[in-house]
Design a protein around this motif. Structure first.
Motif, PDB file in Angstrom:
ATOM      1  N   GLU A  82      -8.855  -0.519  -5.207  1.00 42.34           N
ATOM      2  CA  GLU A  82      -7.808  -0.264  -4.219  1.00 42.34           C
ATOM      3  C   GLU A  82      -6.966   0.959  -4.612  1.00 42.34           C
ATOM      4  OE1 GLU A  82      -3.672  -2.197  -3.557  1.00 42.34           O
ATOM      5  OE2 GLU A  82      -5.092  -3.470  -2.482  1.00 42.34           O
ATOM      6  N   TYR A  83      -6.600   1.050  -5.891  1.00 45.92           N
ATOM      7  CA  TYR A  83      -5.758   2.165  -6.323  1.00 45.92           C
ATOM      8  C   TYR A  83      -6.524   3.486  -6.310  1.00 45.92           C
ATOM      9  CZ  TYR A  83      -1.611  -0.515  -7.546  1.00 45.92           C
ATOM     10  OH  TYR A  83      -0.482  -1.272  -7.481  1.00 45.92           O
ATOM     11  N   CYS A  98     -12.208   1.479  -0.633  1.00 43.57           N
ATOM     12  CA  CYS A  98     -11.422   0.385  -0.061  1.00 43.57           C
ATOM     13  C   CYS A  98     -12.323  -0.724   0.471  1.00 43.57           C
ATOM     14  CB  CYS A  98     -10.522   0.924   1.052  1.00 43.57           C
ATOM     15  SG  CYS A  98      -9.438  -0.339   1.746  1.00 43.57           S
ATOM     16  N   VAL A 158      -5.997   2.091   4.154  1.00 46.27           N
ATOM     17  CA  VAL A 158      -6.242   0.977   3.238  1.00 46.27           C
ATOM     18  C   VAL A 158      -5.760  -0.329   3.857  1.00 46.27           C
ATOM     19  CG1 VAL A 158      -5.690  -0.003   0.975  1.00 46.27           C
ATOM     20  CG2 VAL A 158      -6.162   2.444   1.187  1.00 46.27           C
ATOM     21  N   SER A 187       2.580   1.460  -3.514  1.00 48.17           N
ATOM     22  CA  SER A 187       1.627   1.911  -4.522  1.00 48.17           C
ATOM     23  C   SER A 187       1.304   3.390  -4.349  1.00 48.17           C
ATOM     24  CB  SER A 187       0.338   1.081  -4.447  1.00 48.17           C
ATOM     25  OG  SER A 187       0.588  -0.277  -4.729  1.00 48.17           O
ATOM     26  N   LYS A 188       1.112   3.802  -3.102  1.00 44.13           N
ATOM     27  CA  LYS A 188       0.822   5.208  -2.812  1.00 44.13           C
ATOM     28  C   LYS A 188       1.988   6.087  -3.280  1.00 44.13           C
ATOM     29  CE  LYS A 188      -1.579   8.425  -0.445  1.00 44.13           C
ATOM     30  NZ  LYS A 188      -3.005   8.745  -0.586  1.00 44.13           N
ATOM     31  N   SER A 238       2.066  -2.179   7.404  1.00 39.63           N
ATOM     32  CA  SER A 238       1.826  -0.880   6.767  1.00 39.63           C
ATOM     33  C   SER A 238       2.317   0.254   7.641  1.00 39.63           C
ATOM     34  CB  SER A 238       0.327  -0.706   6.468  1.00 39.63           C
ATOM     35  OG  SER A 238      -0.123  -1.651   5.533  1.00 39.63           O
ATOM     36  N   PHE A 276       0.839  -1.203   0.000  1.00 39.11           N
ATOM     37  CA  PHE A 276       0.000   0.000   0.000  1.00 39.11           C
ATOM     38  C   PHE A 276       0.878   1.260   0.000  1.00 39.11           C
ATOM     39  CE2 PHE A 276      -2.402  -3.221   2.554  1.00 39.11           C
ATOM     40  CZ  PHE A 276      -3.286  -3.568   1.541  1.00 39.11           C
ATOM     41  N   ALA A 307      -2.540   5.369   2.937  1.00 37.36           N
ATOM     42  CA  ALA A 307      -2.134   3.981   2.724  1.00 37.36           C
ATOM     43  C   ALA A 307      -2.385   3.147   3.973  1.00 37.36           C
ATOM     44  CB  ALA A 307      -0.656   3.926   2.337  1.00 37.36           C
ATOM     45  N   LEU A 339      -6.475   4.559  -2.761  1.00 26.97           N
ATOM     46  CA  LEU A 339      -5.190   5.137  -2.376  1.00 26.97           C
ATOM     47  C   LEU A 339      -5.037   6.588  -2.840  1.00 26.97           C
ATOM     48  CD1 LEU A 339      -2.839   2.090  -3.065  1.00 26.97           C
ATOM     49  CD2 LEU A 339      -3.195   3.196  -0.852  1.00 26.97           C
TER      50      LEU A 339
END
Length: 299
Positions: free
Chosen positions: A84-85, A161, A96, A25-26, A263, A22, A93, A88
């Motif tokens: 999910e994206y 999410c 999520v 990706s963020k 996370s 997460f 993050a 974000l």
């Protein structure tokens, strides 16, 4: 005892890696790169990696099993990651990661619904506690600063999410129904095949040549995409599907409890200040609720 414990290591390793995705990706999204572009690169890298690891060709047959592969490709691949994206882009993050950890509860709820089982009192009480925890996580911006604008932004992301959590729960149920004679390598490869096919229309609509340049010109973005594609997707999806076959749905999903902690640690390494006091309390309640809900939850 040691040998019996070894079968849990793949799920443990996967949960740890996924807990960090997460943040990764963020990090890429904050560079202005379209999520669908990140996804197609991630899926293609995973698909190629799985062909290298498992080059065995299995003839295509359009039957019930192939329909299940399509469903896992949607619910555990393209559509799941779309939500999910997008989440974000509108929430933190860590939020999520926290909300994703509720998959064991939603997965059990779907089992009760589709198999017409009666929920246990532990599940009902645990779900209530986890729901309160989720509320704290979602409302943490307002509780922390009384800033309605920050709440509205986070609320959209958190809602997206939650939809992705429901999709992953569907993925878990469908994956559990796929015959065990299929290799986890093949199942994972099929998942990414359908993920690529179904995400292509979004890529065509959103593609910007500058996205590729932005990824390749920034070493941290490039490393993050490779990490997401080869390790978090190809390797971990195979290990996760293997765990489903070896230790079952409920025991595998239990390891998702670790994702919020990972996370948080990863965010701290990135010097992130996303984690608030109320989110901390929410995380504790979510953890307590999930553990309680799972206690004799499959009885």
């Amino acid at each position: 005892m040691l040998n019996r414990g070894m079968k849990y290591i793949p799920a443990l390793f996967t949960a740890i890696v996924w807990g960090s995705t997460f943040i990764a990706s963020k990090h890429i999204i904050t560079h202005g790169i379209e999520p669908c572009v990140i996804m197609i690169i991630r899926f293609v890298l995973a698909y190629i990696s799985l062909w290298i690891l498992y080059p065995k060709y299995i003839k295509f047959h359009f039957n019930k099993d192939e329909l299940k592969f399509l469903l896992v490709g949607l619910s555990g691949g393209s559509v799941y990651f779309l939500f999910e994206y997008q989440a974000l882009q509108h929430t933190t993050a860590i939020n999520v990661g926290l909300l994703t950890s509720t998959v064991p509860i939603t997965g059990t709820a779907l089992q009760y619904l589709f198999y017409r089982q009666r929920p246990t009192k532990y599940y009902l009480i645990g779900s209530l506690i986890a729901f309160i925890g989720v509320s704290f996580v979602i409302l943490s911006p307002l509780l922390q600063t009384s800033d309605i604008s920050s709440l509205s932004v986070n609320l959209l992301g958190d809602s997206l999410c939650i939809i992705s959590v429901l999709l992953w729960s569907v993925y878990s149920l469908v994956l559990d129904r796929i015959p065990s004679h299929y290799s986890p390598f093949f199942v994972s490869r099929r998942l990414f095949f359908y993920s690529i096919i179904t995400i292509l229309p979004f890529v065509v609509a959103k593609y910007n040549p500058g996205d590729i340049e932005a990824i390749t010109s920034d070493i941290s973005c490039l490393f993050s995409v490779i990490y997401l594609g080869i390790f978090a997707s190809a390797t971990c999806m195979w290990l996760w599907n293997w765990s489903f076959q070896k230790i079952g749905l409920s025991h595998t999903n239990m390891f998702l409890y670790l994702m919020p902690l990972v996370s948080l640690i990863t965010a701290t390494c990135y010097n992130s200040s996303e984690f608030t006091l109320w989110a901390t309390l929410g995380a504790i309640l979510i953890f307590i609720g999930i553990v309680l809900a799972d206690y004799k939850g499959q009885a």
